[in-house]
Design a protein around this motif. Structure first.
Motif, PDB file in Angstrom:
ATOM      1  N   GLY A   1      -7.331 -19.109   6.233  1.00 20.39           N
ATOM      2  CA  GLY A   1      -6.173 -18.226   6.116  1.00 20.39           C
ATOM      3  C   GLY A   1      -5.683 -17.993   4.707  1.00 20.39           C
ATOM      4  N   TYR A   2      -6.426 -18.512   3.720  1.00 21.57           N
ATOM      5  CA  TYR A   2      -6.041 -18.280   2.319  1.00 21.57           C
ATOM      6  C   TYR A   2      -6.114 -16.780   2.009  1.00 21.57           C
ATOM      7  CZ  TYR A   2      -6.170 -23.227   0.923  1.00 21.57           C
ATOM      8  OH  TYR A   2      -5.928 -24.579   0.774  1.00 21.57           O
ATOM      9  N   GLY A   3      -5.034 -16.220   1.507  1.00 24.85           N
ATOM     10  CA  GLY A   3      -5.005 -14.811   1.121  1.00 24.85           C
ATOM     11  C   GLY A   3      -4.798 -13.844   2.260  1.00 24.85           C
ATOM     12  N   LYS A   4      -4.700 -14.353   3.505  1.00 30.75           N
ATOM     13  CA  LYS A   4      -4.558 -13.455   4.663  1.00 30.75           C
ATOM     14  C   LYS A   4      -3.187 -12.774   4.642  1.00 30.75           C
ATOM     15  CE  LYS A   4      -4.723 -13.270   9.688  1.00 30.75           C
ATOM     16  NZ  LYS A   4      -4.828 -14.042  10.953  1.00 30.75           N
ATOM     17  N   GLY A   5      -3.199 -11.430   4.799  1.00 31.83           N
ATOM     18  CA  GLY A   5      -1.953 -10.678   4.839  1.00 31.83           C
ATOM     19  C   GLY A   5      -1.441 -10.229   3.489  1.00 31.83           C
ATOM     20  N   TYR A   6      -2.180 -10.541   2.427  1.00 38.08           N
ATOM     21  CA  TYR A   6      -1.748 -10.112   1.089  1.00 38.08           C
ATOM     22  C   TYR A   6      -1.803  -8.602   0.971  1.00 38.08           C
ATOM     23  CZ  TYR A   6      -1.853  -9.183  -3.914  1.00 38.08           C
ATOM     24  OH  TYR A   6      -1.605  -8.670  -5.155  1.00 38.08           O
ATOM     25  N   ARG A   7      -0.738  -8.016   0.442  1.00 38.98           N
ATOM     26  CA  ARG A   7      -0.671  -6.570   0.246  1.00 38.98           C
ATOM     27  C   ARG A   7      -0.866  -6.262  -1.235  1.00 38.98           C
ATOM     28  NH1 ARG A   7       4.483  -7.086   3.253  1.00 38.98           N
ATOM     29  NH2 ARG A   7       4.012  -6.928   5.483  1.00 38.98           N
ATOM     30  N   TYR A   8      -1.846  -5.447  -1.555  1.00 42.84           N
ATOM     31  CA  TYR A   8      -2.150  -5.066  -2.939  1.00 42.84           C
ATOM     32  C   TYR A   8      -1.128  -4.021  -3.383  1.00 42.84           C
ATOM     33  CZ  TYR A   8      -5.026  -3.681  -6.968  1.00 42.84           C
ATOM     34  OH  TYR A   8      -5.501  -3.418  -8.227  1.00 42.84           O
ATOM     35  N   SER A   9      -0.286  -4.374  -4.322  1.00 37.73           N
ATOM     36  CA  SER A   9       0.869  -3.531  -4.676  1.00 37.73           C
ATOM     37  C   SER A   9       0.483  -2.104  -5.047  1.00 37.73           C
ATOM     38  CB  SER A   9       1.643  -4.176  -5.827  1.00 37.73           C
ATOM     39  OG  SER A   9       2.219  -5.390  -5.418  1.00 37.73           O
ATOM     40  N   HIS A  10      -0.661  -1.926  -5.703  1.00 36.64           N
ATOM     41  CA  HIS A  10      -1.038  -0.587  -6.165  1.00 36.64           C
ATOM     42  C   HIS A  10      -1.425   0.357  -5.025  1.00 36.64           C
ATOM     43  CE1 HIS A  10      -0.770  -1.856 -10.314  1.00 36.64           C
ATOM     44  NE2 HIS A  10      -1.506  -2.919 -10.024  1.00 36.64           N
ATOM     45  N   ASP A  11      -1.580  -0.203  -3.822  1.00 41.08           N
ATOM     46  CA  ASP A  11      -1.888   0.650  -2.666  1.00 41.08           C
ATOM     47  C   ASP A  11      -0.637   1.252  -2.060  1.00 41.08           C
ATOM     48  OD1 ASP A  11      -4.566   0.114  -2.935  1.00 41.08           O
ATOM     49  OD2 ASP A  11      -4.601  -1.488  -1.426  1.00 41.08           O
ATOM     50  N   PHE A  12       0.519   0.912  -2.593  1.00 37.18           N
ATOM     51  CA  PHE A  12       1.772   1.365  -2.002  1.00 37.18           C
ATOM     52  C   PHE A  12       2.501   2.319  -2.948  1.00 37.18           C
ATOM     53  CE2 PHE A  12       0.643  -2.481   0.119  1.00 37.18           C
ATOM     54  CZ  PHE A  12       1.068  -2.321   1.440  1.00 37.18           C
ATOM     55  N   GLU A  13       3.373   3.141  -2.347  1.00 38.31           N
ATOM     56  CA  GLU A  13       4.148   4.116  -3.121  1.00 38.31           C
ATOM     57  C   GLU A  13       5.011   3.390  -4.156  1.00 38.31           C
ATOM     58  OE1 GLU A  13       7.389   7.724  -2.376  1.00 38.31           O
ATOM     59  OE2 GLU A  13       6.638   6.543  -0.699  1.00 38.31           O
ATOM     60  N   ARG A  14       4.993   3.911  -5.373  1.00 34.71           N
ATOM     61  CA  ARG A  14       5.750   3.356  -6.505  1.00 34.71           C
ATOM     62  C   ARG A  14       5.305   1.935  -6.859  1.00 34.71           C
ATOM     63  NH1 ARG A  14      12.086   4.923  -5.999  1.00 34.71           N
ATOM     64  NH2 ARG A  14      12.025   4.033  -8.117  1.00 34.71           N
TER      65      ARG A  14
END
Length: 422
Positions: A361-374
């Protein structure tokens, strides 16, 4: 021209005025061990001799530069014999007591406690730092101030007219402007003023000391500034606080004081680099760039041109908007770490370099900030126990106002986003 009694003594009215502490101790002959703390030429040695004369005590002058443990034993014997055979108490005047080592100061303790002698120590340094605590606790510290310009003018006038001990037999006169100039240039030091007067008397023409003669006699006086002593810290403190208080005129004055006294400019520049982060911070991020550029530029050109670089950087930092939010932020974060210890790193922001770690479960659910608006995902990155904790609180000053506005937007977006990763 050393004063022989209180009536001739000028200055220190806060100690010797009618009803004041030291005057009462002298008049009632109830003197205790004292430490005189004051600048050079303020009358410490003179005052000790006046006290000895007024109390009819045996006076011993003891210099920290010339004497050691062996001489202390000799002084003790002399004091004991004087009391035994002549019935007189002894005042031991210890000049420049701050120059004694800890063991030498320790050697005085039993005799001060026993009353073998009354000790009067003299120091130009802060006794809190320079005198050992057991000895300090047995002495009353009296602060002597620099002499005022008026006091020094009176001393000079007395020296000009005194035919027995001064320059009276030369029948010289001095203009008011010359006396005032010599007094101001002495910086509250009576010895400096009298030495200047003596020089002026030697070069005076026509029996008069005028302003031109006084200027010739003064030449250039060294500034009171001990790189290793209290004045060093006083001036650098005034310099930093003037920049923090957004007063470029005061900051430039204290800078000039340090440069004129021979302070290392690199030391000043290093303090400015710290100041740029600690006090200007993100209110003007260019402040740190300015301080570092000034340091590098000074190393390139040196003095005397380096003073211009210092002046530019100081005036910039003094007038820049101020914020200590980042400084307080790191200190608050360090305090939290010391309190709560090594809290576990949330699983979603752990590194997962191996397949086993990914399965765990290491890293599971991490959201890459550059994939999101602003460029903001809304995810939390603190340990669960500290969720929502704030360490950095930007202020309304300068560029930090924009940072605060963005952080308020981030806070709103985070509240819309589930704290736990899916």
């Amino acid at each position: 021209m050393r004063p022989r009694d209180i009536s001739e003594y000028l200055g220190q009215s806060h100690l010797l005025g009618e009803g004041k502490l030291l005057r009462r101790l002298i008049e009632t002959d109830r003197l205790t061990s004292l430490i005189f703390w004051g600048p050079p030429g303020s009358g410490k040695t003179t005052l000790a001799k006046i006290i000895a004369n007024a109390t009819k005590a045996h006076f011993i002058f003891f210099s920290a530069i010339m004497n050691g443990i062996k001489e202390i034993r000799e002084v003790v014997k002399e004091a004991e014999d004087t009391l035994r055979y002549h019935g007189k108490r002894t005042i031991l005047f210890v000049d420049e007591i701050h120059r004694f080592s800890k063991s030498q100061q320790d050697a005085f303790l039993p005799y001060v406690e026993r009353g073998t002698f009354t000790m009067i120590g003299a120091t130009t340094e802060n006794p809190s730092f320079e005198v050992i605590a057991p000895l300090l606790s047995r002495c009353k510290v009296l602060v002597l101030n620099s002499l005022t310009t008026e006091d020094v003018i009176q001393i000079l006038t007395n020296a000009l007219t005194d035919r027995e001990r001064g320059l009276g037999e030369l029948e010289l006169t001095a203009t008011d402007e010359a006396l005032e100039f010599m007094a101001e240039q002495a910086g509250g030091d009576a010895r400096v003023a009298l030495n200047t007067l003596e020089t002026a008397a030697r070069v005076a023409h026509g029996g008069e000391i005028n302003l031109e003669t006084a200027r010739e006699a003064v030449q250039k006086k060294p500034l009171l500034y001990d790189k290793g002593g209290e004045e060093h810290y006083n001036v650098i403190s005034a310099f930093i606080k003037s920049m923090r208080g957004s007063d470029p005129d005061a900051a430039l004055y204290w800078l000039a004081r340090m440069l004129e006294a021979g302070e290392d400019p690199i030391f000043i520049l290093r303090r400015m680099v710290i100041f740029a982060s600690e006090d200007v911070g993100n209110a003007d991020p260019r402040g740190l760039q300015m301080a570092i550029s000034a340091l590098q530029a000074f190393q390139l050109v040196g003095m005397p041109e380096g003073r211009i670089i210092l002046g530019q950087a100081v005036s910039y930092l003094a007038t820049a908007p101020k914020s200590n939010a980042s400084y307080m932020g790191i200190d608050d974060a360090l305090a939290e770490v010391r309190k709560s210890g090594a809290l576990p790193v949330p699983m979603h922001i752990r590194n997962a370099p191996t397949s086993l770690m990914k399965k765990m479960g290491y890293g599971k659910g991490y959201r890459y900030s550059h994939d999101f608006e602003r460029g903001y995902s809304g995810q939390s990155y603190l340990p669960d126990q500290l969720a929502g904790k704030r360490f950095y609180e930007p202020k309304e000053s300068g560029y930090e106002k924009s940072i605060k506005e963005r952080m308020e937007w981030i806070k709103g977006e985070r509240e819309k986003t589930p704290r736990k990763p899916e």
